[in-house]
Design a protein around this motif. Sequence first.
Motif, mmCIF file in Angstrom:
data_model
loop_
_atom_site.group_PDB
_atom_site.id
_atom_site.type_symbol
_atom_site.label_atom_id
_atom_site.label_comp_id
_atom_site.label_asym_id
_atom_site.label_seq_id
_atom_site.Cartn_x
_atom_site.Cartn_y
_atom_site.Cartn_z
ATOM 1 N N LEU A 133 -1.129 2.131 -7.144
ATOM 2 C CA LEU A 133 -1.213 2.101 -8.608
ATOM 3 C C LEU A 133 -0.830 3.455 -9.200
ATOM 4 O O LEU A 133 -0.056 3.543 -10.156
ATOM 5 C CB LEU A 133 -2.635 1.718 -9.052
ATOM 6 C CG LEU A 133 -3.081 0.300 -8.713
ATOM 7 C CD1 LEU A 133 -4.583 0.135 -8.955
ATOM 8 C CD2 LEU A 133 -2.304 -0.724 -9.540
ATOM 9 N N ALA A 134 -1.363 4.527 -8.614
ATOM 10 C CA ALA A 134 -1.050 5.872 -9.113
ATOM 11 C C ALA A 134 0.440 6.170 -8.965
ATOM 12 O O ALA A 134 1.068 6.722 -9.877
ATOM 13 C CB ALA A 134 -1.888 6.911 -8.369
ATOM 14 N N TYR A 157 -5.368 3.704 8.598
ATOM 15 C CA TYR A 157 -4.688 2.437 8.339
ATOM 16 C C TYR A 157 -4.395 1.671 9.619
ATOM 17 O O TYR A 157 -4.088 2.274 10.642
ATOM 18 C CB TYR A 157 -3.367 2.690 7.601
ATOM 19 C CG TYR A 157 -3.565 3.226 6.200
ATOM 20 C CD1 TYR A 157 -3.634 2.362 5.109
ATOM 21 C CD2 TYR A 157 -3.718 4.591 5.983
ATOM 22 C CE1 TYR A 157 -3.827 2.855 3.830
ATOM 23 C CE2 TYR A 157 -3.918 5.090 4.696
ATOM 24 C CZ TYR A 157 -3.969 4.210 3.631
ATOM 25 O OH TYR A 157 -4.165 4.707 2.363
ATOM 26 N N HIS A 171 -2.972 10.913 6.969
ATOM 27 C CA HIS A 171 -3.866 9.790 6.649
ATOM 28 C C HIS A 171 -3.685 8.569 7.545
ATOM 29 O O HIS A 171 -4.436 7.601 7.432
ATOM 30 C CB HIS A 171 -3.629 9.340 5.199
ATOM 31 C CG HIS A 171 -4.570 9.975 4.226
ATOM 32 N ND1 HIS A 171 -4.320 10.050 2.883
ATOM 33 C CD2 HIS A 171 -5.771 10.562 4.414
ATOM 34 C CE1 HIS A 171 -5.329 10.649 2.291
ATOM 35 N NE2 HIS A 171 -6.216 10.978 3.183
ATOM 36 N N ASP A 173 -5.276 1.989 -4.733
ATOM 37 C CA ASP A 173 -5.205 2.946 -5.842
ATOM 38 C C ASP A 173 -4.032 3.917 -5.696
ATOM 39 O O ASP A 173 -3.454 4.349 -6.695
ATOM 40 C CB ASP A 173 -6.513 3.742 -5.948
ATOM 41 C CG ASP A 173 -7.562 3.020 -6.785
ATOM 42 O OD1 ASP A 173 -7.389 1.826 -7.066
ATOM 43 O OD2 ASP A 173 -8.565 3.667 -7.159
ATOM 44 N N SER A 174 -3.675 4.277 -4.468
ATOM 45 C CA SER A 174 -2.527 5.180 -4.284
ATOM 46 C C SER A 174 -1.254 4.509 -4.788
ATOM 47 O O SER A 174 -0.387 5.161 -5.371
ATOM 48 C CB SER A 174 -2.300 5.522 -2.804
ATOM 49 O OG SER A 174 -3.484 5.783 -2.141
ATOM 50 N N GLU A 213 0.848 -1.189 0.000
ATOM 51 C CA GLU A 213 0.000 0.000 0.000
ATOM 52 C C GLU A 213 0.885 1.242 0.000
ATOM 53 O O GLU A 213 2.031 1.197 0.441
ATOM 54 C CB GLU A 213 -0.850 0.066 1.269
ATOM 55 C CG GLU A 213 -1.957 -0.958 1.351
ATOM 56 C CD GLU A 213 -2.639 -0.938 2.714
ATOM 57 O OE1 GLU A 213 -3.863 -0.860 2.765
ATOM 58 O OE2 GLU A 213 -1.901 -1.005 3.731
ATOM 59 N N GLU A 230 -3.839 -3.782 -4.037
ATOM 60 C CA GLU A 230 -5.222 -3.438 -4.366
ATOM 61 C C GLU A 230 -5.474 -1.999 -3.968
ATOM 62 O O GLU A 230 -6.601 -1.607 -3.674
ATOM 63 C CB GLU A 230 -6.183 -4.356 -3.621
ATOM 64 C CG GLU A 230 -6.104 -5.779 -4.109
ATOM 65 C CD GLU A 230 -7.088 -6.685 -3.411
ATOM 66 O OE1 GLU A 230 -7.591 -6.310 -2.332
ATOM 67 O OE2 GLU A 230 -7.344 -7.767 -3.942
ATOM 68 N N PHE A 282 -0.016 15.877 0.021
ATOM 69 C CA PHE A 282 0.630 15.069 -1.011
ATOM 70 C C PHE A 282 1.805 15.816 -1.629
ATOM 71 O O PHE A 282 1.706 17.011 -1.882
ATOM 72 C CB PHE A 282 -0.427 14.814 -2.088
ATOM 73 C CG PHE A 282 0.061 14.159 -3.343
ATOM 74 C CD1 PHE A 282 -0.016 12.778 -3.497
ATOM 75 C CD2 PHE A 282 0.565 14.923 -4.393
ATOM 76 C CE1 PHE A 282 0.417 12.175 -4.672
ATOM 77 C CE2 PHE A 282 0.999 14.318 -5.570
ATOM 78 C CZ PHE A 282 0.912 12.951 -5.703
ATOM 79 N N ARG A 310 2.362 4.430 -11.667
ATOM 80 C CA ARG A 310 2.148 5.087 -12.966
ATOM 81 C C ARG A 310 2.973 6.369 -13.057
ATOM 82 O O ARG A 310 3.563 6.668 -14.089
ATOM 83 C CB ARG A 310 0.661 5.432 -13.146
ATOM 84 C CG ARG A 310 -0.233 4.219 -13.322
ATOM 85 C CD ARG A 310 0.070 3.530 -14.653
ATOM 86 N NE ARG A 310 -1.022 2.666 -15.042
ATOM 87 C CZ ARG A 310 -1.457 2.536 -16.303
ATOM 88 N NH1 ARG A 310 -0.901 3.223 -17.280
ATOM 89 N NH2 ARG A 310 -2.444 1.710 -16.573
ATOM 90 N N LEU A 311 2.977 7.136 -11.971
ATOM 91 C CA LEU A 311 3.735 8.394 -11.974
ATOM 92 C C LEU A 311 5.239 8.108 -12.060
ATOM 93 O O LEU A 311 5.975 8.795 -12.772
ATOM 94 C CB LEU A 311 3.401 9.222 -10.727
ATOM 95 C CG LEU A 311 1.973 9.804 -10.735
ATOM 96 C CD1 LEU A 311 1.583 10.294 -9.343
ATOM 97 C CD2 LEU A 311 1.846 10.950 -11.745
ATOM 98 N N PHE A 331 -0.278 8.638 1.211
ATOM 99 C CA PHE A 331 0.308 9.867 0.670
ATOM 100 C C PHE A 331 0.710 10.900 1.716
ATOM 101 O O PHE A 331 1.354 11.888 1.379
ATOM 102 C CB PHE A 331 -0.651 10.522 -0.321
ATOM 103 C CG PHE A 331 -0.744 9.823 -1.647
ATOM 104 C CD1 PHE A 331 0.367 9.243 -2.236
ATOM 105 C CD2 PHE A 331 -1.959 9.765 -2.322
ATOM 106 C CE1 PHE A 331 0.279 8.609 -3.470
ATOM 107 C CE2 PHE A 331 -2.056 9.139 -3.563
ATOM 108 C CZ PHE A 331 -0.942 8.566 -4.137
#
Lengths: 247, 247
Positions: free
Chosen positions: A180-181, A19, A15, A177-178, A8, A175, A152, A184-185, A11
């Motif tokens: 995955l992003a 968690y 946050h 999204d942070s 996981e 699983e 962020f 990608r970045l 950011f």
Amino acid sequence: MDKKYNVEVCFSPFHIPLYELSRKAVVVIDVYRATSAIVAALGSGVERIIPVSTLEEARKYRDKGYITAAERQGAVVDGFDLGNSPLSFVNGQYKGKTVVLSTSNGTKALLKATAAKEIVVGAFLNQTAVADYLAESHESVMFLCAGWRDRFNLEDTIAAGAMSQLLLERGWNTECDSCLASMRLYDMAKVDIEGFMHQASHTNRLKHLQLHEDIVYCNSIDLFDVVPIFNAKGEICLKQTHGIHAS
Amino acid sequence: MDKKYNVEVCFSPFHIPLYELSRKAVVVIDVYRATSAIVAALGSGVERIIPVSTLEEARKYRDKGYITAAERQGAVVDGFDLGNSPLSFVNGQYKGKTVVLSTSNGTKALLKATAAKEIVVGAFLNQTAVADYLAESHESVMFLCAGWRDRFNLEDTIAAGAMSQLLLERGWNTECDSCLASMRLYDMAKVDIEGFMHQASHTNRLKHLQLHEDIVYCNSIDLFDVVPIFNAKGEICLKQTHGIHAS
């Protein structure tokens, strides 16, 4: 593929309440510049680093004779020996010493992660050593970006993306999204990290302070094969790993 | 370029305490599916939508005879007429009616943004109408992603990136790393939003619920030339804009 090997990305330290950390390794990332400085320092022979959140605590250590580093808004705080430039630590001057460190975002993130099973210090400077260690020793990992004033930021995110990719290449899953992003970045950034970061807000803030040399250094990949661990005594030391990760 | 025309992106309602909202338009985005449903409903003749956070409130309205839509975990809640599928609203059945809406993430984000100067409802479905309206009427904008359980999600982020780009094309600025990241992610996603979203966690959750038709609809660009505003009376109605944005 076993789902228990899970990655996981979070950011911002803000946050953390969302968690559950007790079964996770948390890798704290503050690329510009706290965790890069910690990696460079321990990789260059500093024995231990004591992170403290307030300048008041840092002054108490300083007054007891400790080598004390304190940074706020990108600059060395008046009255302290050092800030958070990794380049201050790489000439061997502090070999075998203890350094006390207080920074704007990075030390705060470290101190907020104490519910974790283990706290690891990561940066571009030691990304492969960190991924190797996590793959050997843990089943669930969260990369915690220090961010900027609880928000962020791009540099910590792409470093999290880099290390996440290294774990996914080793068969781990995500699983998140942070995560995955972040990956990608990082894919977009990796061919030219400096160019990609050129537009980021923090890079521009540091540019005003003429820290170009620091930025280039912090963007360097795998200069150190070390895994700093923030232990229960409140100290950051190198993980003893049967010699595999000795610098 | 005048810096007062400023764009920010906030990845989660959980982050709202970090932002000063009173001089900003806040655009709430919950692509899958609350804000897409609101845009589709008002764009298809529904007169007003009343968002409520709890199922208890939704039941009270239902018991008074209101058309009431309630979604939790992607499904219509037992005992309610509708969920948050935009396709439920596009056949003209609810023309001129008031609809009460309670959803997992989107209505929560709307109700958390009430300190803003104005609250706008955005989605891929009305992205250009929203950007045109903001450029005409505001000087500072924050896109607020509804996220998922207070965490970051990809779909709301790339929609925020799409609308941020439309504002930057109109001469606006950003110094916000979340905004830069959103635009980069949208750049990667835009040639094939469905393909890009294929790996995202929320898309997979919705896939299990067999909502493929909804997802494709929510990914559609500019089906509606409407700007829904969440007003001080707690109702979402179309902005009256001298006929420019009439559907």
